[in-house]
Design a protein around this motif. Structure first.
Motif, PDB file in Angstrom:
ATOM      1  N   LEU B  67      43.137  56.946 -41.526  1.00  0.00           N
ATOM      2  CA  LEU B  67      43.809  56.667 -42.799  1.00  0.00           C
ATOM      3  C   LEU B  67      45.048  55.802 -42.545  1.00  0.00           C
ATOM      4  O   LEU B  67      45.811  56.056 -41.619  1.00  0.00           O
ATOM      5  N   GLN B  68      45.225  54.821 -43.415  1.00  0.00           N
ATOM      6  CA  GLN B  68      46.382  53.946 -43.284  1.00  0.00           C
ATOM      7  C   GLN B  68      47.649  54.727 -43.628  1.00  0.00           C
ATOM      8  O   GLN B  68      47.722  55.383 -44.662  1.00  0.00           O
ATOM      9  N   THR B  69      48.657  54.646 -42.782  1.00  0.00           N
ATOM     10  CA  THR B  69      49.796  55.561 -42.920  1.00  0.00           C
ATOM     11  C   THR B  69      50.670  55.287 -44.139  1.00  0.00           C
ATOM     12  O   THR B  69      51.128  56.217 -44.798  1.00  0.00           O
ATOM     13  N   TRP B  70      50.923  54.032 -44.483  1.00  0.00           N
ATOM     14  CA  TRP B  70      51.808  53.771 -45.626  1.00  0.00           C
ATOM     15  C   TRP B  70      51.139  54.209 -46.928  1.00  0.00           C
ATOM     16  O   TRP B  70      51.750  54.818 -47.783  1.00  0.00           O
ATOM     17  N   LYS B  71      49.850  53.910 -47.043  1.00  0.00           N
ATOM     18  CA  LYS B  71      49.151  54.251 -48.279  1.00  0.00           C
ATOM     19  C   LYS B  71      48.934  55.749 -48.410  1.00  0.00           C
ATOM     20  O   LYS B  71      49.001  56.298 -49.498  1.00  0.00           O
ATOM     21  N   HIS B  72      48.638  56.404 -47.298  1.00  0.00           N
ATOM     22  CA  HIS B  72      48.244  57.812 -47.385  1.00  0.00           C
ATOM     23  C   HIS B  72      49.242  58.731 -46.687  1.00  0.00           C
ATOM     24  O   HIS B  72      48.865  59.728 -46.077  1.00  0.00           O
ATOM     25  N   SER B  73      50.500  58.387 -46.793  1.00  0.00           N
ATOM     26  CA  SER B  73      51.528  59.122 -46.045  1.00  0.00           C
ATOM     27  C   SER B  73      51.433  60.628 -46.255  1.00  0.00           C
ATOM     28  O   SER B  73      51.467  61.420 -45.316  1.00  0.00           O
ATOM     29  N   SER B  74      51.339  61.033 -47.534  1.00  0.00           N
ATOM     30  CA  SER B  74      51.387  62.471 -47.800  1.00  0.00           C
ATOM     31  C   SER B  74      50.170  63.199 -47.231  1.00  0.00           C
ATOM     32  O   SER B  74      50.233  64.398 -46.968  1.00  0.00           O
ATOM     33  N   GLU B  75      49.062  62.449 -47.034  1.00  0.00           N
ATOM     34  CA  GLU B  75      47.885  63.130 -46.487  1.00  0.00           C
ATOM     35  C   GLU B  75      47.943  63.235 -44.974  1.00  0.00           C
ATOM     36  O   GLU B  75      47.626  64.253 -44.387  1.00  0.00           O
ATOM     37  N   ILE B  76      48.369  62.124 -44.336  1.00  0.00           N
ATOM     38  CA  ILE B  76      48.349  62.130 -42.875  1.00  0.00           C
ATOM     39  C   ILE B  76      49.390  63.075 -42.295  1.00  0.00           C
ATOM     40  O   ILE B  76      49.196  63.652 -41.223  1.00  0.00           O
ATOM     41  N   VAL B  77      50.525  63.237 -43.025  1.00  0.00           N
ATOM     42  CA  VAL B  77      51.570  64.086 -42.455  1.00  0.00           C
ATOM     43  C   VAL B  77      51.109  65.525 -42.328  1.00  0.00           C
ATOM     44  O   VAL B  77      51.681  66.318 -41.602  1.00  0.00           O
ATOM     45  N   LYS B  78      50.064  65.842 -43.067  1.00  0.00           N
ATOM     46  CA  LYS B  78      49.578  67.217 -42.975  1.00  0.00           C
ATOM     47  C   LYS B  78      48.978  67.522 -41.608  1.00  0.00           C
ATOM     48  O   LYS B  78      48.880  68.689 -41.213  1.00  0.00           O
ATOM     49  N   PHE B  79      48.562  66.474 -40.881  1.00  0.00           N
ATOM     50  CA  PHE B  79      48.007  66.713 -39.543  1.00  0.00           C
ATOM     51  C   PHE B  79      49.090  66.730 -38.483  1.00  0.00           C
ATOM     52  O   PHE B  79      48.805  67.014 -37.312  1.00  0.00           O
ATOM     53  N   ILE B  80      50.300  66.352 -38.883  1.00  0.00           N
ATOM     54  CA  ILE B  80      51.336  66.065 -37.889  1.00  0.00           C
ATOM     55  C   ILE B  80      52.468  67.075 -37.968  1.00  0.00           C
ATOM     56  O   ILE B  80      52.910  67.440 -39.063  1.00  0.00           O
ATOM     57  N   GLY B  81      52.948  67.489 -36.802  1.00  0.00           N
ATOM     58  CA  GLY B  81      54.188  68.253 -36.740  1.00  0.00           C
ATOM     59  C   GLY B  81      55.247  67.296 -36.225  1.00  0.00           C
ATOM     60  O   GLY B  81      55.123  66.758 -35.138  1.00  0.00           O
ATOM     61  N   TYR B  82      56.285  67.062 -37.028  1.00  0.00           N
ATOM     62  CA  TYR B  82      57.237  66.004 -36.712  1.00  0.00           C
ATOM     63  C   TYR B  82      58.616  66.583 -36.423  1.00  0.00           C
ATOM     64  O   TYR B  82      59.146  67.372 -37.206  1.00  0.00           O
ATOM     65  N   VAL B  83      59.152  66.202 -35.254  1.00  0.00           N
ATOM     66  CA  VAL B  83      60.536  66.570 -34.957  1.00  0.00           C
ATOM     67  C   VAL B  83      61.352  65.288 -35.018  1.00  0.00           C
ATOM     68  O   VAL B  83      61.248  64.448 -34.117  1.00  0.00           O
ATOM     69  N   PRO B  84      62.155  65.074 -36.076  1.00  0.00           N
ATOM     70  CA  PRO B  84      62.867  63.799 -36.237  1.00  0.00           C
ATOM     71  C   PRO B  84      63.970  63.627 -35.196  1.00  0.00           C
ATOM     72  O   PRO B  84      64.412  64.596 -34.592  1.00  0.00           O
ATOM     73  N   GLY B  85      64.385  62.381 -35.022  1.00  0.00           N
ATOM     74  CA  GLY B  85      65.415  62.065 -34.040  1.00  0.00           C
ATOM     75  C   GLY B  85      66.745  62.707 -34.373  1.00  0.00           C
ATOM     76  O   GLY B  85      67.409  63.267 -33.517  1.00  0.00           O
TER      77      GLY B  85
END
Lengths: 516, 306
Positions: B67-85
């Motif tokens: 999935l393209q990240t800009w278009k589907h941001s809210s969907e792809i983030v569900k697969f990701i655990g993100y620790v911001p800088g």
């Protein structure tokens, strides 16, 4: 579209501030409404009001007095002339028929009297026709009353027609016949005038203190909103007082008239002189002050200070300050502040769509302001029920004022929300949202001094320019209080501004880069 | 061949005046841990923000699970655990409140995994967020990222500001996740920590990918380098004649650095018996060295072309 968890988070983050501000605003509202409602709001105004009203009532009485005098005097003058005519004719006739001088004189008087009295009726009819009154109209009845009550005719059975009227008032019943004895002498006119003056005053006073007549006077002066109590307070329900006023003005009138007629100038007629003197004596305040001043004073007297205080001062300025502060801070905290600090990353990385974020935060902002103003509505209604003050405010108008204040906040919060969505830094968002809205508020404060809310006497017209640069001016309190509908289309504009700002802000947030 | 989980194709984000990232090509495979090395301002965070869908690319695209990240941001983030800088928590009172709120956002009702990580990290989340130390905040952020047990973990310079003990504890957890089969993308400007944990490491410099190193190759490099210092200058000169591959010569210290294969090792030690050796040490070939070599080679090519 809506994220419950985000809404909850926003509530938790902004809840305390919202509560404090709502409580503070409602408290301030209570203080303003209760204290000024039970206090003496505008004592000077009342004094001014009373002075104007009293002046007008005086004027009414005096005009009537002069009017009655002229009517009665004119009628009796006519009576005199007719009497003299008929007397001569009857006297001659009696002598011719062989009566003695004394007898003839007696018969002539009686005959002349009854003939002249009849003549009066014709005179009356001609008079009302000349004035254009219908026979059954109130004006005609009034004139009839004046003429006949003052004349107090002797009836066939030896009693006088209107004696009871006079004796009921504690006055001596008038006898015109006694004056007729001296009808040919020089001083008769003077005596007649005095007779008319006294009895027309009695008639005037006697009638004016009757309930139905009081009501008709109040109706004439309805624009001043005078109550019966106020009327009595000024002494116009007191017979003696009214009679005294009448007598005073008539004495003045006669003295002036005598002097003026002796020194009549070119181009003046008796009528014009009489009219001039009447205006002078019975003109009231209007004759003394220039029209502008009179209008201005009238405005002050009629100004609804309580309505202006609540509507224009509280709900357009003082009462909006705290909610605006809340709005500025919370709209920043909802979007821009979180982007600036970076905590927006947690919201977005949980899978919440950007559209959901803007929609939920917008809903929070709008609903928190709405509930705030529901609280103020409730508070204002309760306070209004407690307070007892003469004002144009009603429960309906209070509700409309609260709604108007909410719509102004809706539009302004739209601007703040737009700024919050557009900028990534808190300081930019608050600078635009806060700065612009504070400017509006200050402009409205300055503009108040040039607006129609303030009476023209203390208005500073130049400051009205500020009303054109503030969005708060679209909240037309004056229109609501007056009961007109111009405020509705202005509300439509506010609604539109708010909706557009929210939508544009949301779209911008959806499309922009986020440094998270 | 395992499937690609994150694909970055010709990704460019141009901020003007030469700043940004340009033509980035990178692929992460399932179960792989990819390190992202570079100095400050080289474009690591920009790349990560593009993967998360926070930025719109100027050209090119990033794909997560197709999935393209800009278009589907809210969907792809569900697969990701993100620790911001930068660690920035929402305006909530305590760590527990924050973790509860995150659980609600993610729709998690079972907090057992979160509690497991909390215990592993020895974190007390009841502390007020404002008063937490950097280490505690970092741990809280990690719990928040891992609590949903995501298959992809993205970490942006997660150990900056942590003391060495904390750093080790943190890396242990990451390694444990990796062992479970998670795909991990970690950026850092410290080569040592990437070396010990990653499968591959991409070097980014001035917005361009300079090189992608495969750690296996570096660790199991056939060629080893040794630095030898001799007591006598005569020995030093004699040794230079023996035919080993000398890659660095420091006559003032009587030092040579030679490159030999592992087979030649025995022969070297045999030969050195004849000499008086002051010291011998292995010059480890590590990631840093590898990248330096790559960059120098590039510079050479550039100057030659000019």
């Amino acid at each position: 579209m809506f994220s419950k968890s985000l809404f909850k988070q926003s509530c938790k983050a902004n809840g305390i501030m919202w509560t404090i501000i709502t409580v503070a605003v409602c408290f301030m509202l209570c203080c303003v409404m209760l204290i000024s409602g039970n206090g003496n709001l505008g004592d000077t105004k009342s004094v001014l009001e009373d002075a104007i009203i009293e002046g007008e009532l005086d004027s009414q009485v005096q005009r009537r007095a002069l009017n009655y005098y002229e009517l009665a005097d004119g009628a009796l003058c006519h009576f005199d002339n007719t009497f003299k005519e008929k007397y001569v004719a009857a006297y001659t006739q009696a002598l011719q028929s062989g009566k003695s001088e004394a007898e003839a004189g007696q018969i002539a008087s009686v005959t002349a009297y009854s003939l002249a009295a009849e003549e009066l009726t014709t005179y009356y009819s001609a008079l009302i026709e000349q004035k254009g009154y219908d026979e059954n109209s109130q004006e005609a009845q009034e004139i009839r009353g004046v003429i006949f009550y003052v004349f107090n005719p002797l009836q066939a059975d030896g009693t006088y027609m209107f004696d009871s009227f006079y004796t009921d008032l504690g006055e001596e019943a008038p006898r015109y016949n006694t004056l007729l004895a001296t009808i040919s002498e020089e001083g008769h006119a003077d005596e007649r005038d005095k007779y008319v003056m006294t009895n027309s005053s009695i008639f005037l006073a006697g009638n004016m203190v009757k309930d139905e007549n009081i009501q008709s006077v109040l109706d004439v002066l309805s624009e001043y909103g005078i109550t019966k109590e106020k009327y009595a307070e000024f002494g116009f329900s007191d017979y003696g007082n009214v009679k005294q006023k009448s007598l005073e003005v008539l004495v003045n009138y006669r003295a002036n008239l005598e002097y003026r007629l002796e020194n009549i100038k070119d181009g003046e007629t008796v009528e014009s002189i009489k009219a001039e003197i009447a205006d002078d004596l019975a003109g009231g305040l209007l004759s003394v002050l220039p029209q502008d001043m009179f209008d201005a004073l009238q405005e002050v007297g009629q100004a609804d200070l309580y309505g202006a205080l609540i509507g224009s001062i509280f709900f357009k300025m003082a009462g909006l300050l705290l909610p605006i502060i809340y709005m500025i801070m919370s709209s920043n905290a909802l979007i821009a502040g979180q982007v600036d600090s970076g905590s927006m990353a947690y919201i977005l990385s949980s899978g919440t769509k950007r559209k959901q974020v803007t929609f939920t935060q917008a809903m929070f902002l709008i609903s928190s302001i709405l509930v705030m103003f529901l609280c103020t509505t409730l508070t204002s209604m309760i306070c209004f029920a407690i307070v007892d003050v003469s004002t144009e405010l009603t429960y309906g108008k209070l509700a409309l004022i609260n709604l108007g204040a909410f719509l102004v906040m809706f539009a302004m919060s739209g601007i703040c929300f737009l700024a919050s969505c557009y900028f990534n830094r808190s300081k930019h968002s608050m600078a635009l949202g806060g700065g612009l809205n504070m400017f509006f508020l200050v402009a409205t404060m300055l503009g108040l001094f040039g607006s129609p809310v303030l009476p023209s006497i203390i208005r500073m017209e130049a400051l009205n320019a500020f009303n054109y640069v503030s969005i708060i001016s679209l909240f037309d309190v004056v229109s609501i209080l007056d009961g007109t509908t111009t405020f509705i289309w202005k509300w439509a504009i506010l609604l539109a501004v708010g909706i557009i700002c929210y939508i544009v802000g949301s779209l911008k947030f959806e499309k922009k880069d986020l440094p998270l | 061949m395992t499937e690609p989980v994150i694909e970055i194709k010709d990704l460019t984000k141009d901020y003007g005046e030469g700043r940004g990232i340009f033509d980035i090509n990178l692929t992460l495979y399932k179960g792989e841990m990819l390190g992202f090395a570079g100095t400050n301002g080289s474009g690591k965070t920009t790349t990560i923000r593009n993967i998360m869908g926070f930025l719109q690319p100027t050209s090119g695209a990033a794909y997560v699970k197709g999935l393209q990240t800009w278009k589907h941001s809210s969907e792809i983030v569900k697969f990701i655990g993100y620790v911001p800088g930068e660690i920035a928590f929402p305006d909530l009172p305590t760590g527990t409140a924050f973790l509860k709120s995150q659980a609600e956002f993610l729709g998690i009702s079972d907090m057992s995994y979160a509690e497991y990580i909390i215990e592993k990290l020895q974190l007390d989340p009841r502390a007020p967020l404002k008063r937490m130390s950097k280490g505690m905040k970092q741990k809280t952020a990690i719990v928040a990222a891992l609590m949903a047990n995501p298959e992809i973990i993205i970490l942006d310079e997660p150990t900056t500001g942590l003391d060495p003990l904390m750093r080790d504890a943190f890396l242990e957890i990451i390694k444990a996740e990796h062992a479970k089969g998670k795909t991990i993308f970690m950026s850092s400007h410290m080569f040592e920590e990437l070396e010990t944990t990653c499968d591959r490491v991409a070097l980014i410099r001035d917005g361009h990918i300079a090189d992608i190193a495969i750690l296996d190759e570096i660790r199991n490099r056939k060629i080893k380098e040794y630095k030898i210092e001799f007591v006598e200058e005569s020995d030093y000169r004699r040794f230079k004649e023996t035919g080993y591959d000398i890659i660095r010569d420091q006559p003032q210290y009587c030092q040579v650095t030679i490159a030999i294969t592992s087979e030649q090792l025995n022969r070297l030690f045999h030969d050195l018996k004849e000499y008086q050796v002051k010291f011998i040490s292995e010059v480890k070939y590590n990631l840093e060295k590898h990248f330096k070599t790559v960059l120098n080679r590039e510079k050479e090519i550039k100057t030659n072309v000019q």
